[in-house]
Design a protein around this motif. Structure first.
Motif, PDB file in Angstrom:
ATOM      1  N   LEU A  83       0.844  -1.206   0.000  1.00 20.46           N
ATOM      2  CA  LEU A  83       0.000   0.000   0.000  1.00 20.46           C
ATOM      3  C   LEU A  83       0.876   1.251   0.000  1.00 20.46           C
ATOM      4  O   LEU A  83       0.755   2.090   0.885  1.00 20.46           O
ATOM      5  CB  LEU A  83      -0.882   0.027   1.249  1.00 20.46           C
ATOM      6  CG  LEU A  83      -2.175  -0.749   1.243  1.00 20.46           C
ATOM      7  CD1 LEU A  83      -2.836  -0.700   2.609  1.00 20.46           C
ATOM      8  CD2 LEU A  83      -3.124  -0.221   0.197  1.00 20.46           C
ATOM      9  N   THR A 138       0.834   3.943  -1.540  1.00 19.30           N
ATOM     10  CA  THR A 138       0.158   5.231  -1.692  1.00 19.30           C
ATOM     11  C   THR A 138      -0.700   5.573  -0.478  1.00 19.30           C
ATOM     12  O   THR A 138      -1.503   6.492  -0.530  1.00 19.30           O
ATOM     13  CB  THR A 138      -0.722   5.245  -2.956  1.00 19.30           C
ATOM     14  OG1 THR A 138      -1.688   4.192  -2.848  1.00 19.30           O
ATOM     15  CG2 THR A 138       0.116   5.064  -4.210  1.00 19.30           C
ATOM     16  N   HIS A 139      -0.528   4.824   0.601  1.00 19.56           N
ATOM     17  CA  HIS A 139      -1.304   5.043   1.817  1.00 19.56           C
ATOM     18  C   HIS A 139      -0.400   4.951   3.041  1.00 19.56           C
ATOM     19  O   HIS A 139       0.703   4.424   2.973  1.00 19.56           O
ATOM     20  CB  HIS A 139      -2.414   3.999   1.933  1.00 19.56           C
ATOM     21  CG  HIS A 139      -3.464   4.138   0.883  1.00 19.56           C
ATOM     22  ND1 HIS A 139      -3.261   3.752  -0.423  1.00 19.56           N
ATOM     23  CD2 HIS A 139      -4.710   4.642   0.948  1.00 19.56           C
ATOM     24  CE1 HIS A 139      -4.349   4.004  -1.126  1.00 19.56           C
ATOM     25  NE2 HIS A 139      -5.243   4.548  -0.320  1.00 19.56           N
ATOM     26  N   THR A 140      -0.898   5.455   4.154  1.00 17.73           N
ATOM     27  CA  THR A 140      -0.204   5.352   5.436  1.00 17.73           C
ATOM     28  C   THR A 140      -1.110   4.600   6.397  1.00 17.73           C
ATOM     29  O   THR A 140      -2.306   4.867   6.455  1.00 17.73           O
ATOM     30  CB  THR A 140       0.122   6.754   5.995  1.00 17.73           C
ATOM     31  OG1 THR A 140       0.893   7.462   5.023  1.00 17.73           O
ATOM     32  CG2 THR A 140       0.907   6.666   7.288  1.00 17.73           C
ATOM     33  N   ALA A 176     -11.157   4.186   7.133  1.00 15.58           N
ATOM     34  CA  ALA A 176     -10.531   4.734   5.922  1.00 15.58           C
ATOM     35  C   ALA A 176     -10.590   6.252   6.057  1.00 15.58           C
ATOM     36  O   ALA A 176     -11.667   6.832   6.248  1.00 15.58           O
ATOM     37  CB  ALA A 176     -11.279   4.274   4.679  1.00 15.58           C
ATOM     38  N   GLY A 181      -9.544  10.123   4.600  1.00 18.10           N
ATOM     39  CA  GLY A 181      -9.108  11.005   3.519  1.00 18.10           C
ATOM     40  C   GLY A 181      -9.023  12.425   4.046  1.00 18.10           C
ATOM     41  O   GLY A 181      -9.930  12.899   4.730  1.00 18.10           O
ATOM     42  N   ALA A 241      -3.050  14.324  -0.534  1.00 17.38           N
ATOM     43  CA  ALA A 241      -2.617  12.948  -0.296  1.00 17.38           C
ATOM     44  C   ALA A 241      -1.382  12.986   0.591  1.00 17.38           C
ATOM     45  O   ALA A 241      -0.270  12.742   0.162  1.00 17.38           O
ATOM     46  CB  ALA A 241      -2.326  12.247  -1.614  1.00 17.38           C
ATOM     47  N   GLY A 274      -0.361  11.377   4.091  1.00 14.93           N
ATOM     48  CA  GLY A 274      -0.753  10.427   5.120  1.00 14.93           C
ATOM     49  C   GLY A 274      -0.394  10.810   6.536  1.00 14.93           C
ATOM     50  O   GLY A 274      -0.879  10.212   7.485  1.00 14.93           O
ATOM     51  N   ILE A 317      -6.375   3.543   7.799  1.00 11.25           N
ATOM     52  CA  ILE A 317      -5.663   3.627   6.521  1.00 11.25           C
ATOM     53  C   ILE A 317      -5.936   5.009   5.951  1.00 11.25           C
ATOM     54  O   ILE A 317      -7.085   5.343   5.624  1.00 11.25           O
ATOM     55  CB  ILE A 317      -6.128   2.524   5.543  1.00 11.25           C
ATOM     56  CG1 ILE A 317      -5.909   1.154   6.188  1.00 11.25           C
ATOM     57  CG2 ILE A 317      -5.388   2.647   4.219  1.00 11.25           C
ATOM     58  CD1 ILE A 317      -6.489   0.007   5.410  1.00 11.25           C
ATOM     59  N   ALA A 318      -4.889   5.825   5.884  1.00 16.76           N
ATOM     60  CA  ALA A 318      -5.002   7.205   5.404  1.00 16.76           C
ATOM     61  C   ALA A 318      -4.434   7.293   3.988  1.00 16.76           C
ATOM     62  O   ALA A 318      -3.413   6.670   3.685  1.00 16.76           O
ATOM     63  CB  ALA A 318      -4.245   8.154   6.331  1.00 16.76           C
ATOM     64  N   ILE A 319      -5.071   8.072   3.147  1.00 12.70           N
ATOM     65  CA  ILE A 319      -4.578   8.229   1.779  1.00 12.70           C
ATOM     66  C   ILE A 319      -3.303   9.071   1.789  1.00 12.70           C
ATOM     67  O   ILE A 319      -3.183  10.033   2.548  1.00 12.70           O
ATOM     68  CB  ILE A 319      -5.643   8.845   0.857  1.00 12.70           C
ATOM     69  CG1 ILE A 319      -5.189   8.733  -0.579  1.00 12.70           C
ATOM     70  CG2 ILE A 319      -5.951  10.277   1.238  1.00 12.70           C
ATOM     71  CD1 ILE A 319      -6.292   8.812  -1.579  1.00 12.70           C
TER      72      ILE A 319
END
Length: 108
Positions: free
Chosen positions: A54, A56-58, A75, A77, A83, A85, A103-105
């Protein structure tokens, strides 16, 4: 507002009652920077990580997932097409410390 060295926005001046919302003093900014690395105040101290699958996410999670048991997923955002994280790291650590997988973007 002031952008900290990790890229998050600090509004310490306003929350600490600085006149007219002026930028934080160096002492206040140091305190805010320390909060960026907090593990939360919940039962399960949290960690921030990037999972190789992942990128692209944190991910924010309790340090000891086994102790936390099954984790509900949040989730997150940032909004405004951002973007980043780690922009809300203190808040997300706080959520994760109460037994959530966040899960952060965006990468940190």
């Amino acid at each position: 507002s002031k952008v900290g060295r990790r890229g998050y926005v600090s509004r310490v001046g306003i929350s600490q009652g600085t006149a007219n919302g002026a930028c934080a003093t160096p002492e206040q900014q140091s305190i805010a920077d320390q909060h960026l690395h907090t593990a939360g105040t919940g039962r399960y101290p949290s960690v921030m990580e990037v999972d190789p699958s992942l990128t692209t996410h944190t991910v924010y999670r309790p340090q000891n997932v086994a102790a936390a048991g099954r984790l509900p997923i949040v989730a997150f955002g940032n909004g405004g097409c951002l973007a980043m994280g780690n922009m809300y790291a203190p808040f997300l650590h706080q959520v994760a410390s109460h037994g959530y997988l966040v899960i952060a973007i965006g990468p940190p």
